[in-house]
Design an enzyme around this catalytic site. Sequence first.
Site, mmCIF file in Angstrom:
data_model
loop_
_atom_site.group_PDB
_atom_site.id
_atom_site.type_symbol
_atom_site.label_atom_id
_atom_site.label_comp_id
_atom_site.label_asym_id
_atom_site.label_seq_id
_atom_site.Cartn_x
_atom_site.Cartn_y
_atom_site.Cartn_z
ATOM 1 N N SER A 56 0.859 -1.191 0.000
ATOM 2 C CA SER A 56 0.000 0.000 0.000
ATOM 3 C C SER A 56 0.888 1.232 0.000
ATOM 4 C CB SER A 56 -0.893 0.005 1.237
ATOM 5 O OG SER A 56 -0.125 0.357 2.368
ATOM 6 N N LYS A 57 0.232 2.350 0.031
ATOM 7 C CA LYS A 57 0.896 3.648 -0.009
ATOM 8 C C LYS A 57 1.956 3.790 1.106
ATOM 9 C CE LYS A 57 0.033 8.087 -1.456
ATOM 10 N NZ LYS A 57 0.716 8.277 -2.644
#
Length: 449
Positions: A232-233
């Site tokens: 994810s980010k």
Amino acid sequence: MRVRFAPSPTGALHVGGARAALYNWLLARGPGEGGDGMPGTFVLRIEDTDRERSTEANVAQILDALRWLGLDWDEGPISQVANTPRHQQALAQLLADGHAYHSDATAQDVKAYKEQHGADRGFRGTPQSSGAVRLRVPGQGVTAFNDLIRGEVSFPNASMDDPVIARADGTVLYNFAVAVDDLDARITHVVRGEDHISNTPKQLLVFQALGQTPPQYAHLPLLHGPDGKKLSKRHGAASVQELRDAGYLPEAVDNYIALLGTGFAPDEEFFTLQEMAQRFRLERVSKSPAVFDEQKLRHLNGRHLRELSTEELTERLERYTGRTGLRAAVEISREKIQTLADFWPLAGFLIDGPVDDPRAFAKVIDADGGRDTLSAARDALASVQEFTVPAIEAALRTVVERTGLKPGQVFQPVRVAIAGTTISPGIFESVALLGRERTLALIDAALAK
Ligand code: GLU
């Protein structure tokens, strides 16, 4: 071999999507199925059936990311929505053949059915004259396929619900559209993320109901961050655009993504797209989650960056920074940067003058003897005959010998004077590039502070 990449334009192209695109592209451009030497075809299909979340801007962004990665397609982009008439025709065929039926069963009805028949019993509806359309799943046997990465995958039919393939208003659902589109595009290999594995039996059943042979399937393992959690980010740049903005080269991103989960050590394998296409084998992709580690990408990026000629690197850096006239600075920085983003903090002072870093100034020039050393270095540089790298080096080394200081104690004040901070390309090269006049003026300004 006919392969496809089928992104849903509900957001930017992320690393996982880029990996699916790349692997399909490599297969199409590689030596063919079983090395048969037949050129493959890479089809691009935009799965825009989710009208609420699909946007033109996302489509443009995905195409832009694919182009940046160098992944060209042979057919498409085909819009899934544009295939609606064909989806309707296939749906009508299944209804006419009795492979599908109308049913207005609600989620509540499905629940009640399971309470009555057992939780792992697949829902079977009673055909009606209207309502949503469900596909008839055979009562017995299994729906199975030989996944090219995971091996045999099989789902017992008895526990599969009759899937809804069209809503009551006639619009078809995702798994139905995908199967019909893959059939029509004569796709031979479907390579996609593991999150789609539970869709595969439904799609296989559509092929079967239409009396057609399905493609082969390969499901790529999930991507994790170095901490073992789903990518994810949090793990850094997540979309292709973000990687580009962070100063990575498309060559390095392609190379790194290709190596993810293929059993290579990423820092040992350096390939161009063409080389990868020749060597890529689906069967070699690991079943376990692949770890996306931005530090390894950085390292690989540095290697790709050093493969570029100074000309080419300058061009890319000028595009990246929006500045011109960088060539000389690039020449002396190229061994010291790993990404395009590293360049300006290292070498921007050569173009825009010193940065303002009061802490570096206090620590290096205002510190004990810093000014005296800088002053001695100034005199040495002032008396250099020809202002070349070897002559500059010789002059500053004389100061080292004369004062008995360590080399760094002499070079660092000069660096802070010309760069404003403690990082720069090679000190002799930087001084030579600035020239005598500018160097002495910067040293004088620092001494006067
Ligand atoms: N549209 C799907 C997605 O973006 C991919 C479907 C497929 O590859 O079959 O996740």
